[in-house]
Design an enzyme around this catalytic site. Structure first.
Site, PDB file in Angstrom:
ATOM      1  N   GLY A 109      -5.818   8.645  -3.785  1.00  0.00           N
ATOM      2  CA  GLY A 109      -5.037   9.057  -2.611  1.00  0.00           C
ATOM      3  C   GLY A 109      -5.950   9.405  -1.451  1.00  0.00           C
ATOM      4  N   ALA A 110      -5.597   8.924  -0.254  1.00  0.00           N
ATOM      5  CA  ALA A 110      -6.514   9.020   0.884  1.00  0.00           C
ATOM      6  C   ALA A 110      -5.977   9.829   2.062  1.00  0.00           C
ATOM      7  CB  ALA A 110      -6.861   7.611   1.356  1.00  0.00           C
TER       8      ALA A 110
ATOM      9  N   ASP B 208       0.849  -1.195   0.000  1.00  0.00           N
ATOM     10  CA  ASP B 208       0.000   0.000   0.000  1.00  0.00           C
ATOM     11  C   ASP B 208       0.884   1.244   0.000  1.00  0.00           C
ATOM     12  OD1 ASP B 208      -2.453  -1.266   0.102  1.00  0.00           O
ATOM     13  OD2 ASP B 208      -2.674  -1.092   2.271  1.00  0.00           O
TER      14      ASP B 208
ATOM     15  N   ARG C 163     -12.630   6.345   5.518  1.00  0.00           N
ATOM     16  CA  ARG C 163     -13.781   6.071   4.632  1.00  0.00           C
ATOM     17  C   ARG C 163     -14.906   7.071   4.901  1.00  0.00           C
ATOM     18  NH1 ARG C 163     -10.055   3.273   3.352  1.00  0.00           N
ATOM     19  NH2 ARG C 163      -9.855   5.165   2.158  1.00  0.00           N
ATOM     20  N   ILE C 164     -15.085   7.428   6.165  1.00  0.00           N
ATOM     21  CA  ILE C 164     -16.132   8.393   6.503  1.00  0.00           C
ATOM     22  C   ILE C 164     -15.768   9.761   5.922  1.00  0.00           C
ATOM     23  CG2 ILE C 164     -17.312   9.553   8.436  1.00  0.00           C
ATOM     24  CD1 ILE C 164     -17.889   6.500   7.965  1.00  0.00           C
TER      25      ILE C 164
ATOM     26  N   HIS D 137     -14.033   3.839  -7.177  1.00  0.00           N
ATOM     27  CA  HIS D 137     -15.485   3.603  -7.268  1.00  0.00           C
ATOM     28  C   HIS D 137     -16.110   4.596  -8.230  1.00  0.00           C
ATOM     29  CE1 HIS D 137     -13.846   2.783  -3.246  1.00  0.00           C
ATOM     30  NE2 HIS D 137     -14.474   1.648  -3.392  1.00  0.00           N
TER      31      HIS D 137
ATOM     32  N   GLU E 255     -14.340  10.442   3.291  1.00  0.00           N
ATOM     33  CA  GLU E 255     -14.388  10.529   1.831  1.00  0.00           C
ATOM     34  C   GLU E 255     -15.731  11.024   1.306  1.00  0.00           C
ATOM     35  OE1 GLU E 255     -11.175   7.093   0.817  1.00  0.00           O
ATOM     36  OE2 GLU E 255     -13.280   6.574   0.942  1.00  0.00           O
TER      37      GLU E 255
ATOM     38  N   GLN F 103      -0.517   7.184  -6.244  1.00  0.00           N
ATOM     39  CA  GLN F 103      -1.668   8.038  -5.898  1.00  0.00           C
ATOM     40  C   GLN F 103      -1.732   9.211  -6.876  1.00  0.00           C
ATOM     41  OE1 GLN F 103       0.460   8.504  -2.346  1.00  0.00           O
ATOM     42  NE2 GLN F 103      -1.058   7.542  -1.017  1.00  0.00           N
TER      43      GLN F 103
ATOM     44  N   ARG G 150      -1.252  -0.637  -8.640  1.00  0.00           N
ATOM     45  CA  ARG G 150      -2.622  -0.209  -8.316  1.00  0.00           C
ATOM     46  C   ARG G 150      -2.635   1.316  -8.385  1.00  0.00           C
ATOM     47  NH1 ARG G 150      -3.800  -0.734  -2.260  1.00  0.00           N
ATOM     48  NH2 ARG G 150      -3.797  -2.957  -2.619  1.00  0.00           N
TER      49      ARG G 150
ATOM     50  N   VAL H  19      -4.616   4.674  -7.429  1.00  0.00           N
ATOM     51  CA  VAL H  19      -5.679   5.224  -6.562  1.00  0.00           C
ATOM     52  C   VAL H  19      -5.618   6.750  -6.649  1.00  0.00           C
ATOM     53  CG1 VAL H  19      -5.489   3.264  -4.961  1.00  0.00           C
ATOM     54  CG2 VAL H  19      -4.244   5.379  -4.454  1.00  0.00           C
TER      55      VAL H  19
HETATM   56  P1  FDA Z   1     -14.081   9.453  -5.413  1.00  0.00           P
HETATM   57  O1  FDA Z   1     -13.655   9.826  -4.034  1.00  0.00           O
HETATM   58  O2  FDA Z   1     -14.116  10.498  -6.461  1.00  0.00           O
HETATM   59  O3  FDA Z   1     -15.465   8.743  -5.319  1.00  0.00           O
HETATM   60  C1  FDA Z   1     -16.203   8.322  -6.455  1.00  0.00           C
HETATM   61  C2  FDA Z   1     -17.536   7.745  -5.986  1.00  0.00           C
HETATM   62  O4  FDA Z   1     -17.277   6.559  -5.231  1.00  0.00           O
HETATM   63  C3  FDA Z   1     -18.302   8.618  -4.998  1.00  0.00           C
HETATM   64  O5  FDA Z   1     -19.104   9.541  -5.658  1.00  0.00           O
HETATM   65  C4  FDA Z   1     -19.107   7.577  -4.239  1.00  0.00           C
HETATM   66  O6  FDA Z   1     -20.210   7.175  -5.005  1.00  0.00           O
HETATM   67  C5  FDA Z   1     -18.162   6.417  -4.155  1.00  0.00           C
HETATM   68  N1  FDA Z   1     -17.375   6.439  -2.896  1.00  0.00           N
HETATM   69  C6  FDA Z   1     -16.071   6.777  -2.763  1.00  0.00           C
HETATM   70  N2  FDA Z   1     -15.677   6.662  -1.480  1.00  0.00           N
HETATM   71  C7  FDA Z   1     -16.764   6.264  -0.788  1.00  0.00           C
HETATM   72  C8  FDA Z   1     -16.994   5.973   0.567  1.00  0.00           C
HETATM   73  N3  FDA Z   1     -16.047   6.075   1.481  1.00  0.00           N
HETATM   74  N4  FDA Z   1     -18.232   5.576   0.926  1.00  0.00           N
HETATM   75  C9  FDA Z   1     -19.205   5.449   0.018  1.00  0.00           C
HETATM   76  N5  FDA Z   1     -19.042   5.715  -1.293  1.00  0.00           N
HETATM   77  C10 FDA Z   1     -17.848   6.113  -1.691  1.00  0.00           C
HETATM   78  N6  FDA Z   1      -5.364   5.247  -0.942  1.00  0.00           N
HETATM   79  C11 FDA Z   1      -4.073   5.461  -0.612  1.00  0.00           C
HETATM   80  O7  FDA Z   1      -3.688   6.601  -0.338  1.00  0.00           O
HETATM   81  N7  FDA Z   1      -3.186   4.402  -0.580  1.00  0.00           N
HETATM   82  C12 FDA Z   1      -3.569   3.135  -0.908  1.00  0.00           C
HETATM   83  O8  FDA Z   1      -2.727   2.215  -0.883  1.00  0.00           O
HETATM   84  C13 FDA Z   1      -4.927   2.904  -1.250  1.00  0.00           C
HETATM   85  N8  FDA Z   1      -5.373   1.665  -1.570  1.00  0.00           N
HETATM   86  C14 FDA Z   1      -6.646   1.499  -2.056  1.00  0.00           C
HETATM   87  C15 FDA Z   1      -7.057   0.252  -2.537  1.00  0.00           C
HETATM   88  C16 FDA Z   1      -8.304   0.126  -3.126  1.00  0.00           C
HETATM   89  C17 FDA Z   1      -8.723  -1.202  -3.662  1.00  0.00           C
HETATM   90  C18 FDA Z   1      -9.171   1.257  -3.248  1.00  0.00           C
HETATM   91  C19 FDA Z   1     -10.510   1.170  -3.919  1.00  0.00           C
HETATM   92  C20 FDA Z   1      -8.784   2.468  -2.727  1.00  0.00           C
HETATM   93  C21 FDA Z   1      -7.536   2.606  -2.113  1.00  0.00           C
HETATM   94  N9  FDA Z   1      -7.138   3.823  -1.596  1.00  0.00           N
HETATM   95  C22 FDA Z   1      -5.810   4.003  -1.247  1.00  0.00           C
HETATM   96  C23 FDA Z   1      -8.134   4.916  -1.360  1.00  0.00           C
HETATM   97  C24 FDA Z   1      -8.222   5.894  -2.509  1.00  0.00           C
HETATM   98  O9  FDA Z   1      -7.059   6.694  -2.519  1.00  0.00           O
HETATM   99  C25 FDA Z   1      -9.463   6.805  -2.387  1.00  0.00           C
HETATM  100  O10 FDA Z   1      -9.383   7.532  -1.185  1.00  0.00           O
HETATM  101  C26 FDA Z   1     -10.778   6.069  -2.415  1.00  0.00           C
HETATM  102  O11 FDA Z   1     -10.756   5.018  -3.324  1.00  0.00           O
HETATM  103  C27 FDA Z   1     -11.941   7.001  -2.812  1.00  0.00           C
HETATM  104  O12 FDA Z   1     -11.720   7.521  -4.083  1.00  0.00           O
HETATM  105  P2  FDA Z   1     -12.479   7.020  -5.431  1.00  0.00           P
HETATM  106  O13 FDA Z   1     -11.431   6.678  -6.408  1.00  0.00           O
HETATM  107  O14 FDA Z   1     -13.431   5.934  -5.156  1.00  0.00           O
HETATM  108  O15 FDA Z   1     -13.151   8.317  -6.016  1.00  0.00           O
END
Ligand code: FDA
Length: 315
Positions: free
Chosen positions: A196-197, A140, A297-298, A235, A300, A171, A192, A194
C-alpha cells in the site's frame, strides 16, 4: 510509525507547488530512474529492453489529474492507443489502470451507458480491447474511499470479460483486505498483493510496518492456498524468500504466481529471480504526469531523498 511520519513529511513537502515546479524543471532526468519516459514509444521500448533479461512488462500510463469527463475520456482513449501500439509492436499488452483516471465517480451523460459510472464504462472499453489482443488489464488500487467501488467494478468486469483478462489489487496495510480477499474467492481472481502506497488514517490502515508485512504474507499465502493466481508485488527480499519456500512446501507450481516489481527498483533482484526460472514482471510507468508517482517512490525510502537532492545539486 517512523516510516509513516517520514512518508507523510516527504509527501507533504513534495505536494507543495513550488517544490513540484523545481523538481519538474531540474529533476526530469532523475525521474528516468523510475519512469520509462513521457510517450508510448518509450514505454514499448522499455518492455523490449526488459525482455532481454527475461522480464515481462506491465505498462502504466501515468495521469492523476483527471477532473472532468472530457479528460477522463481522453485518458481512456490514450490507454486504448497504448493497447493498439503494444499489439502492433508484437507485444501481448499487459496494462495497469487507475479507475479514477478513466472517470470513476463521474456519470456518463447521454449515449451508450447513459447514467452509468464513467470509470466502469471506460474500463469495459479498455478490458474489451485488451481481450481482443489476448492481453490483460490490472485495476490498480487507490486510496481507501475507492476500495468498495473498485472491487464492485472488478467483480462486474470479471463477469463480463473473464478473470484471464482483468485483475485487481489488495493492499496489506488496510485492515479490511483479508476479508476482501475472502469475499472475492468465488471469482478465483487474479490478484496483485501490495503493501500500500497512500497516506491513510490509522482507523483504516495499520501504522506499524511489521503488522503490514505480516498481513502481506497472510494475504499471499491464503490466495496461493486457495489455488488462485497471485502477483507478489514487492521488493522485500524476506517476503520473496518466504513465498519461494511456501510454494515449494505446498507444491504450488511456478506458473501459478509471479513476482512483480517497479521499473528501476531492485533490477538486480528482478534479473536474479527471472534467471532462476520465476515469472517476473516490471511495472513500467510512463507519461507526462510522472510527478505524483515519482514523489511516492521517493517517500518510500529515505535514501531516495538523498538521490534526488544530490541529483538536483549536480544540476
Ligand atoms: P518495503 O517498502 O518494505 O521495501 C522493501 C525493500 O524494497 C526496501 O528495503 C528497499 O530495498 C526496496 N524498496 C522499496 N521501495 C523502494 C523505492 N522506492 N526505492 C528503492 N528501493 C525501494 N500500491 C498501491 O497502493 N496500489 C497499487 O495498485 C500498487 N501497485 C503496485 C504494483 C507493483 C508491481 C508494485 C511493486 C508496487 C505497487 N504498489 C501499489 C506500491 C506498494 O504498495 C509499495 O508502496 C511499494 O511496493 C513498496 O513496498 P515494498 O513491498 O517493496 O516493501
Amino acid at each position: 510509525m517512523i516510516d509513516q511520519m517520514y512518508r507523510k513529511a516527504v509527501l507533504t513537502v513534495s505536494g507543495q507547488k513550488p517544490v513540484e515546479a523545481l523538481v519538474r524543471s531540474r529533476g526530469s532526468n532523475l525521474a528516468r530512474r523510475f519512469v520509462a519516459g513521457e510517450d508510448v514509444g518509450s514505454a514499448i521500448a522499455a518492455v523490449r529492453e526488459l525482455a532481454g533479461d527475461g522480464i515481462l512488462g506491465n505498462l502504466d500510463l501515468l495521469g492523476e489529474f483527471v477532473t472532468s469527463p472530457e479528460t477522463a475520456n481522453e485518458f481512456a482513449g490514450n490507454v486504448l492507443r497504448l493497447l493498439d501500439a503494444a499489439h502492433a509492436a508484437g507485444q501481448k499488452p499487459y496494462v495497469s489502470v487507475k479507475l479514477s483516471s478513466v472517470g470513476q465517480g463521474m456519470t456518463v451523460q447521454g449515449g451508450e451507458g447513459n447514467g452509468q459510472d464513467l470509470g466502469l464504462t471506460s474500463a469495459r472499453r479498455i478490458v474489451g480491447r485488451a481481450r481482443e489482443y489476448g492481453g490483460f488489464v490490472c485495476l490498480d488500487m487507490e486510496d481507501h474511499p475507492r476500495v468498495d467501488v473498485t472491487l464492485a467494478q472488478f467483480r462486474t468486469l470479471v463477469g463480463e470479460f473473464g478473470r484471464e483478462h482483468v485483475g485487481t489489487v489488495l493492499q496489506s496495510y488496510l485492515y479490511r483486505s483479508e476479508a476482501d480477499r475472502d469475499g472475492l474467492d468465488d471469482l478465483r481472481p487474479n490478484l496483485r498483493i501490495v503493501k500500500g502506497a497512500y497516506l491513510e488514517p490509522e482507523t483504516v490502515a495499520m501504522p506499524n510496518k511489521a503488522d503490514v508485512d505480516a498481513a502481506y504474507r497472510r494475504l499471499v499465502f491464503a490466495h496461493m492456498k486457495a489455488g488462485n493466481y497471485v502477483n507478489v508485488a514487492t521488493h522485500d527480499e524476506g517476503i520473496i524468500g518466504d513465498v519461494e519456500h511456501f510454494a515449494l512446501a505446498h507444491g504450488i507450481a511456478r506458473d501459478a504466481f509471479e513476482f512483480q516489481m517497479l521499473y528501476g527498483i531492485r533490477r538486480d533482484l528482478q534479473r536474479d529471480l527471472a534467471a532462476r526460472g520465476y515469472r517476473v514482471r516490471a511495472y513500467i510507468p510512463y507519461g507526462y504526469d510522472w510527478y505524483p508517482y515519482f514523489s511516492r517512490r521517493i517517500a518510500e525510502r529515505p535514501a531516495n531523498v538523498m538521490f534526488v537532492l544530490r541529483g538536483m545539486l549536480r544540476g
